[in-house]
Write a protein that holds these residues in place. Structure first.
Motif, PDB file in Angstrom:
ATOM      1  N   GLY A 323      42.596  42.115  43.893  1.00  0.00           N
ATOM      2  CA  GLY A 323      43.748  42.724  43.260  1.00  0.00           C
ATOM      3  C   GLY A 323      43.404  43.408  41.954  1.00  0.00           C
ATOM      4  N   PRO A 324      44.390  44.025  41.286  1.00  0.00           N
ATOM      5  CA  PRO A 324      44.131  44.875  40.127  1.00  0.00           C
ATOM      6  C   PRO A 324      44.010  44.132  38.798  1.00  0.00           C
ATOM      7  N   THR A 325      44.354  42.847  38.754  1.00  0.00           N
ATOM      8  CA  THR A 325      44.351  42.137  37.477  1.00  0.00           C
ATOM      9  C   THR A 325      42.932  41.731  37.079  1.00  0.00           C
ATOM     10  N   CYS A 326      42.797  41.224  35.856  1.00  0.00           N
ATOM     11  CA  CYS A 326      41.496  40.777  35.354  1.00  0.00           C
ATOM     12  C   CYS A 326      41.113  39.393  35.860  1.00  0.00           C
ATOM     13  N   ASP A 327      42.026  38.703  36.516  1.00  0.00           N
ATOM     14  CA  ASP A 327      41.794  37.322  36.925  1.00  0.00           C
ATOM     15  C   ASP A 327      40.969  37.266  38.212  1.00  0.00           C
ATOM     16  N   SER A 328      39.925  36.449  38.191  1.00  0.00           N
ATOM     17  CA  SER A 328      39.043  36.379  39.362  1.00  0.00           C
ATOM     18  C   SER A 328      39.674  35.656  40.549  1.00  0.00           C
ATOM     19  N   ILE A 329      40.810  34.942  40.340  1.00  0.00           N
ATOM     20  CA  ILE A 329      41.470  34.335  41.499  1.00  0.00           C
ATOM     21  C   ILE A 329      42.356  35.350  42.223  1.00  0.00           C
ATOM     22  N   ASP A 330      42.415  36.567  41.700  1.00  0.00           N
ATOM     23  CA  ASP A 330      43.188  37.631  42.339  1.00  0.00           C
ATOM     24  C   ASP A 330      42.352  38.204  43.490  1.00  0.00           C
ATOM     25  N   HIS A 331      42.199  37.370  44.504  1.00  0.00           N
ATOM     26  CA  HIS A 331      41.226  37.637  45.564  1.00  0.00           C
ATOM     27  C   HIS A 331      41.837  37.250  46.900  1.00  0.00           C
ATOM     28  N   MET A 332      41.801  38.150  47.855  1.00  0.00           N
ATOM     29  CA  MET A 332      42.317  37.912  49.195  1.00  0.00           C
ATOM     30  C   MET A 332      41.130  37.918  50.158  1.00  0.00           C
ATOM     31  N   LYS A 333      40.692  36.757  50.545  1.00  0.00           N
ATOM     32  CA  LYS A 333      39.455  36.634  51.312  1.00  0.00           C
ATOM     33  C   LYS A 333      39.550  37.250  52.699  1.00  0.00           C
ATOM     34  N   GLY A 334      40.734  37.206  53.288  1.00  0.00           N
ATOM     35  CA  GLY A 334      40.886  37.777  54.627  1.00  0.00           C
ATOM     36  C   GLY A 334      40.216  36.965  55.721  1.00  0.00           C
ATOM     37  N   PRO A 335      39.470  37.605  56.608  1.00  0.00           N
ATOM     38  CA  PRO A 335      39.025  38.999  56.588  1.00  0.00           C
ATOM     39  C   PRO A 335      40.116  39.977  57.033  1.00  0.00           C
ATOM     40  N   PHE A 336      40.082  41.170  56.418  1.00  0.00           N
ATOM     41  CA  PHE A 336      40.959  42.253  56.793  1.00  0.00           C
ATOM     42  C   PHE A 336      40.115  43.289  57.531  1.00  0.00           C
ATOM     43  N   LEU A 337      40.453  43.540  58.780  1.00  0.00           N
ATOM     44  CA  LEU A 337      39.656  44.431  59.623  1.00  0.00           C
ATOM     45  C   LEU A 337      40.086  45.873  59.415  1.00  0.00           C
ATOM     46  N   LEU A 338      39.149  46.691  58.916  1.00  0.00           N
ATOM     47  CA  LEU A 338      39.442  48.076  58.571  1.00  0.00           C
ATOM     48  C   LEU A 338      38.262  48.960  58.970  1.00  0.00           C
ATOM     49  N   PRO A 339      38.487  50.269  59.067  1.00  0.00           N
ATOM     50  CA  PRO A 339      37.382  51.161  59.450  1.00  0.00           C
ATOM     51  C   PRO A 339      36.204  51.060  58.483  1.00  0.00           C
ATOM     52  N   ALA A 340      35.020  51.177  59.014  1.00  0.00           N
ATOM     53  CA  ALA A 340      33.800  50.995  58.225  1.00  0.00           C
ATOM     54  C   ALA A 340      33.659  52.031  57.119  1.00  0.00           C
ATOM     55  N   SER A 341      34.338  53.189  57.248  1.00  0.00           N
ATOM     56  CA  SER A 341      34.169  54.271  56.279  1.00  0.00           C
ATOM     57  C   SER A 341      35.130  54.202  55.094  1.00  0.00           C
ATOM     58  N   ILE A 342      35.883  53.132  54.951  1.00  0.00           N
ATOM     59  CA  ILE A 342      36.838  53.011  53.835  1.00  0.00           C
ATOM     60  C   ILE A 342      36.146  53.353  52.509  1.00  0.00           C
TER      61      ILE A 342
END
Length: 395
Positions: A323-342
């Protein structure tokens, strides 16, 4: 409010700087109609799940007139809905909230799980002529969370002899006496309701009271990439079968409190990729915003690239989101499946965030501000196969 056929059309038209909350009111209305047509009792929308005026309007248009509210601000908001029946189902309430709910907003339905709470309700709803005679009091009992992704039984609820005594005491002052429970949020199978209704039957027998109402609470699930719940029709069948075994069946008025099941599909969020580092994507919303559950509960939402087309042969690969904040817990591990070229500057749509995302989002580090739009296409994942005949629910 601008309206688009899809998130891709929105991005092409606006290139938004902020994340965009995308409502699909038609999805909320469809889910509400299904519950109203299939549940044999009052369907009370759990207001805390999402109070978007667009979704509340869709629920109202579908026929929802009962609302489960948990605070005075929710009551003040929901009381503006024409013909709304409000049920104050938080088991611990301030005296001011009880008093104003009853005397200013016409609330007559209250939950409780202790003798102290019962005393507060009686005292604060009384007037110069004496105690109120029109209260519907729901004693909340504790039941185990079975196959629930968010258990809720530790904080509220009473049981055993204490519950039986509370039922007897509430019976003395209630115009209508009810029992309520909550099996936990995102309950994946009907087993929890079967068990809870067995406990209700046992406590009614122990207390020896006549019960006028039974609220089976919420917990009805939605669908996510790693969560495929049992069809909702099975939940309602299990509830109906459990209630049919009770001696009070012919006289008890039923209620349920769906929240997630009505609105989860009805909202998505469009975010922008601000940076890519390997398979880590830095986006402009996160765990302090709409994606709270993805960060703090490890939930996986459906995600797709919406700012450009990629070839059908491009592989989907797993990404983690930050996520956009400075906090390191602002993290979404997923996995989120997206195109390789993102890459930086791409826009993603993250779907099925309509339950609790908007309600929980804050503004830590100055983030948490959203643009809004309405989309006319289908949710990214749905339990409801078409507008009026959700075949996936009936399997």
């Amino acid at each position: 409010m601008e309206r688009y056929n899809s998130a891709a059309e929105l991005v092409a038209a606006r290139k938004p700087e902020r994340p965009v909350l995308c409502a699909r009111p038609h999805a909320a209305g469809r889910a509400a109609r299904w519950f109203l047509e299939n549940f044999e009792g009052d369907v009370a929308y759990a207001y805390k799940a999402n109070s978007s005026v667009f979704l509340i309007g869709a629920l109202f248009g579908a026929g929802i007139r009962h609302f489960d509210v948990a605070s005075l601000p929710e009551i003040e908001d929901a009381a503006t809905i024409p013909g709304a029946n409000l049920h104050f189902m938080h088991p611990v309430k301030s005296r001011e909230a009880i008093r104003r709910a009853y005397h200013e907003h016409g609330v007559r339905s209250f939950a409780l799980d202790s003798e102290d709470e019962l005393r507060k309700i009686v005292e604060e709803t009384s007037d110069s002529s004496g105690p109120a005679r029109d209260l519907a009091l729901f004693v909340r009992i504790a039941v185990p969370a079975i196959n629930s992704r968010i258990p809720l039984e530790r904080k509220f609820g009473t049981g055993g002899q204490l519950a039986a005594r509370l039922l007897v005491e509430a019976r003395q002052v209630a115009g209508d006496l009810g029992i309520t429970f909550h099996v936990g949020s995102q309950t994946m199978t009907p087993d929890a309701y079967v068990n809870a209704l067995g406990e209700v039957q046992r406590l009614i027998g122990m207390a020896g009271v006549v019960v006028d109402r039974l609220d089976v609470g919420g917990g009805f699930p939605s669908v996510y990439p790693n969560m495929q719940p049992a069809p909702l029709a099975r939940f309602l069948s299990a509830i109906e079968e459990g209630v049919d075994k009770m001696p009070v069946r012919d006289n008890v008025r039923l209620m349920c409190e769906p929240g997630r099941a009505l609105v989860a599909e009805a909202e998505s969020v469009v975010v922008r990729v601000e940076a890519r580092r390997g398979n880590d994507l830095f986006i402009n919303d996160g765990g302090y915003g709409i994606l709270f559950d993805a960060a703090h509960l490890g939930w996986i939402y459906p995600a797709r690239l919406v700012s450009r087309d990629v070839g059908p042969s491009e592989p989907l690969v797993p990404f983690e989101l930050w996520g956009p904040t400075c906090d390191s817990i602002d993290h979404m591990k997923g996995p989120f499946l997206l195109p390789a070229s993102i890459r930086e500057g791409d826009y993603l749509e993250i779907g099925n965030v309509g339950a609790y995302g908007r309600a929980i989002a804050g503004d830590f580090n100055g983030y948490g501000r959203y643009e809004e739009a309405i989309l006319d296409d289908e949710p990214m994942m749905t339990l409801y196969a078409d507008a009026e005949t959700p075949a996936a629910l009936l399997r």
